[in-house]
Design a protein around this motif. Sequence first.
Motif, PDB file in Angstrom:
ATOM      1  N   THR A   1      29.158  -3.518  -1.238  1.00  0.00           N
ATOM      2  CA  THR A   1      29.378  -4.260  -2.472  1.00  0.00           C
ATOM      3  C   THR A   1      30.069  -3.339  -3.460  1.00  0.00           C
ATOM      4  OG1 THR A   1      27.411  -5.640  -2.133  1.00  0.00           O
ATOM      5  CG2 THR A   1      28.293  -5.499  -4.376  1.00  0.00           C
TER       6      THR A   1
ATOM      7  N   ALA B   1      40.275  -9.694  -4.988  1.00  0.00           N
ATOM      8  CA  ALA B   1      39.002  -9.978  -4.322  1.00  0.00           C
ATOM      9  C   ALA B   1      39.221 -10.361  -2.861  1.00  0.00           C
ATOM     10  CB  ALA B   1      38.266 -11.086  -5.062  1.00  0.00           C
TER      11      ALA B   1
ATOM     12  N   ALA C   1      37.894  -8.363   0.427  1.00  0.00           N
ATOM     13  CA  ALA C   1      37.116  -9.077   1.441  1.00  0.00           C
ATOM     14  C   ALA C   1      37.666  -8.825   2.839  1.00  0.00           C
ATOM     15  CB  ALA C   1      37.112 -10.577   1.127  1.00  0.00           C
TER      16      ALA C   1
ATOM     17  N   SER D   1      32.650  -6.935  -0.701  1.00  0.00           N
ATOM     18  CA  SER D   1      32.690  -7.973  -1.727  1.00  0.00           C
ATOM     19  C   SER D   1      32.757  -7.328  -3.103  1.00  0.00           C
ATOM     20  CB  SER D   1      31.462  -8.881  -1.639  1.00  0.00           C
ATOM     21  OG  SER D   1      30.266  -8.125  -1.771  1.00  0.00           O
TER      22      SER D   1
END
Length: 288
Positions: free
Chosen positions: A186, A199, A203, A208
């Motif tokens: 993360t 983003a 990914a 994330s």
Amino acid sequence: MHADLDLLLISVYCTADDLLPERPRNARRKLTDAEVVTLCVAQVLMGIPSDRRFLRAARRQLGHLFPELPHQDALHKRRARLAETIEWLVGVFAERSPGYRDDLVLLDSTPVECGRSLETTRRSALAEICGYGHCKSHSRFFWGMRLHLACASDGTPRAAALVGADRGEREVALTLLPRALRGGETVVCDKGYAGREFAAKVAELGASVVRPARRNEPAQGAHLAPIRQRIESVFHTCKDVLSLERHGARTPRNLFARIATRLLALAACICLNHELGRPSRAIVDYTA
């Protein structure tokens, strides 16, 4: 075991001496690469950017560890020559820290100012790599570079990049994160990294993105201020204790070497603190 500057320098020297290849000595080169790297770390922790003043202080304070010290020009040239070696050693110490395998990665950048006068921007050897940027945290424009850092929550450097201040944060981050991620992490960052395309590309790397909501976005998700404060604390350590903005470099090669040395000092302190069971970034004790 009492942690002090001597212990940290011994740790850096032993690691470098074990891993770096031995070069043939000659009449002009009396110090090994491991000794030069250790001296560079000592200079950072002692907070003396000037090579001349550092060598004078080293004769008094580090004479028991370094019976022989290089001349000022020799230290300057060998530090620049060892820039890639210093950067590689940052990864060696980082891999020995628990934060290197952490699933939480903090991402941000901080200014590295290189000059303020107009003449500096025109005549400095750094002009070819520096640019004008804006620091939102302090509401000021500056001329120089930006240090982009992906680190663990304990401050362990996972990947870093020093680029011109006029480069976009998301652009640099997409070249930085592949070196910091292994999949499943993360990434916590600020609003400057907002964007669907960014983003989506993160990914694709198996991670994330989590960030604070912008003003035109509905506030949702976890409260990130305590986590975001951790990377601000890392940058504060780099600037206050490791003199990040007082690097004293005048050429691109030397600038990269000096910034890499500060990251090496940070990684070495975190690694040794972990081995001693101390707080991760208790660097102030080493500078006493």
